[in-house]
Design a protein around this motif. Structure first.
Motif, short mmCIF file in Angstrom:
data_model
loop_
_atom_site.label_atom_id
_atom_site.label_comp_id
_atom_site.label_asym_id
_atom_site.label_seq_id
_atom_site.Cartn_x
_atom_site.Cartn_y
_atom_site.Cartn_z
N ASP A 56 -34.53 15.37 -13.49
CA ASP A 56 -34.73 16.39 -14.52
C ASP A 56 -36.13 16.37 -15.11
O ASP A 56 -36.63 17.41 -15.53
CB ASP A 56 -33.69 16.22 -15.63
CG ASP A 56 -32.32 16.72 -15.19
OD1 ASP A 56 -32.17 17.11 -14.02
OD2 ASP A 56 -31.40 16.73 -16.02
N SER A 94 -30.62 11.06 -12.69
CA SER A 94 -30.62 12.35 -13.38
C SER A 94 -31.89 12.54 -14.19
O SER A 94 -32.51 13.61 -14.14
CB SER A 94 -29.40 12.44 -14.30
OG SER A 94 -29.43 13.61 -15.05
N SER A 151 -29.78 18.52 -10.37
CA SER A 151 -29.51 18.25 -11.78
C SER A 151 -28.05 18.53 -12.11
O SER A 151 -27.40 17.75 -12.82
CB SER A 151 -30.43 19.10 -12.65
OG SER A 151 -30.19 18.85 -14.01
N ASN A 162 -35.73 14.15 -21.34
CA ASN A 162 -35.39 13.31 -20.19
C ASN A 162 -36.18 12.01 -20.16
O ASN A 162 -35.65 10.98 -19.74
CB ASN A 162 -35.55 14.10 -18.89
CG ASN A 162 -34.38 15.03 -18.71
OD1 ASN A 162 -33.27 14.59 -18.51
ND2 ASN A 162 -34.62 16.32 -18.84
N LYS A 202 -37.64 19.69 -22.57
CA LYS A 202 -36.71 19.02 -21.64
C LYS A 202 -37.38 17.81 -20.99
O LYS A 202 -36.72 16.80 -20.73
CB LYS A 202 -36.23 20.01 -20.58
CG LYS A 202 -35.10 19.45 -19.71
CD LYS A 202 -34.38 20.56 -18.99
CE LYS A 202 -33.33 20.04 -18.03
NZ LYS A 202 -32.31 19.20 -18.65
#
Length: 183
Positions: free
Chosen positions: A41, A37, A14, A57, A53
């Protein structure tokens, strides 16, 4: 390979992806790095139990997928709208699960993660670079508190703080663009 080792690898990956996203100079390369990414993630955040999160993402991956399909493919408008609808439904379901879990067992760290999520999503809606950068700078500090104790997230948030501070103080790109537009 243990689950702990996998999460550690995903965390450092990450950090690497975040650095790559900031150095690429073309939208196509940036979108490819953002895909990697976001996938990295999402899995990492899921394994760490960081639902805000995960939501962030998946939202970023959805926006990038939508923009990539719209900008770099010949997909029909119906396909693009359908893709967007599926993404909204998926993110809505995960948001419901995350909020329900938070209400059942609230913690300050998770509350700060939701605040960080809100700040980042608000930043994505900004129409000026200065406002975007100010919100991302704030996200850096909020994220430091939200993910305190996780080395990789602390590094990422420190990079956000450093980059946004530099850009706010020394990058006058937006001022030059506004001056040129006024002429």
């Amino acid at each position: 390979m243990t689950l702990e080792m996998i999460t550690e690898i995903l965390g450092w990956t990450s950090v690497a992806f975040y650095i790559l996203i900031t150095i690429f100079n073309t939208m196509k390369l940036t979108r490819f790095a953002a895909f990697g990414s976001a996938a990295n993630d999402t899995l990492w955040a899921f394994l760490m139990g960081w639902w805000p999160k995960v939501i962030l993402n998946l939202s970023v991956a959805s926006l990038n997928t939508y923009r990539y399909a719209k900008d770099f493919t010949n997909a029909s408008k119906t396909v693009i709208i359908g893709l967007g609808g599926l993404m909204v439904m998926g993110i809505s379901y995960i948001s419901y699960v995350a909020i329900t879990a938070f209400i059942a067992s609230p913690t300050l760290a998770v509350a700060m993660q939701f605040v960080d999520l809100g700040i980042i999503l608000l930043a994505l809606y900004m129409t000026t670079l200065k406002n975007y950068r100010l919100l991302m700078l704030l996200s850096g500090f909020v994220g430091m508190a939200a993910y305190y104790g996780n080395t990789q997230m602390m590094i990422i948030k420190a990079l956000v703080i450093a980059i946004m501070t530099f850009k706010l103080l020394f990058d006058k790109t937006e001022q030059h663009q506004q001056s040129a537009a006024a002429l």
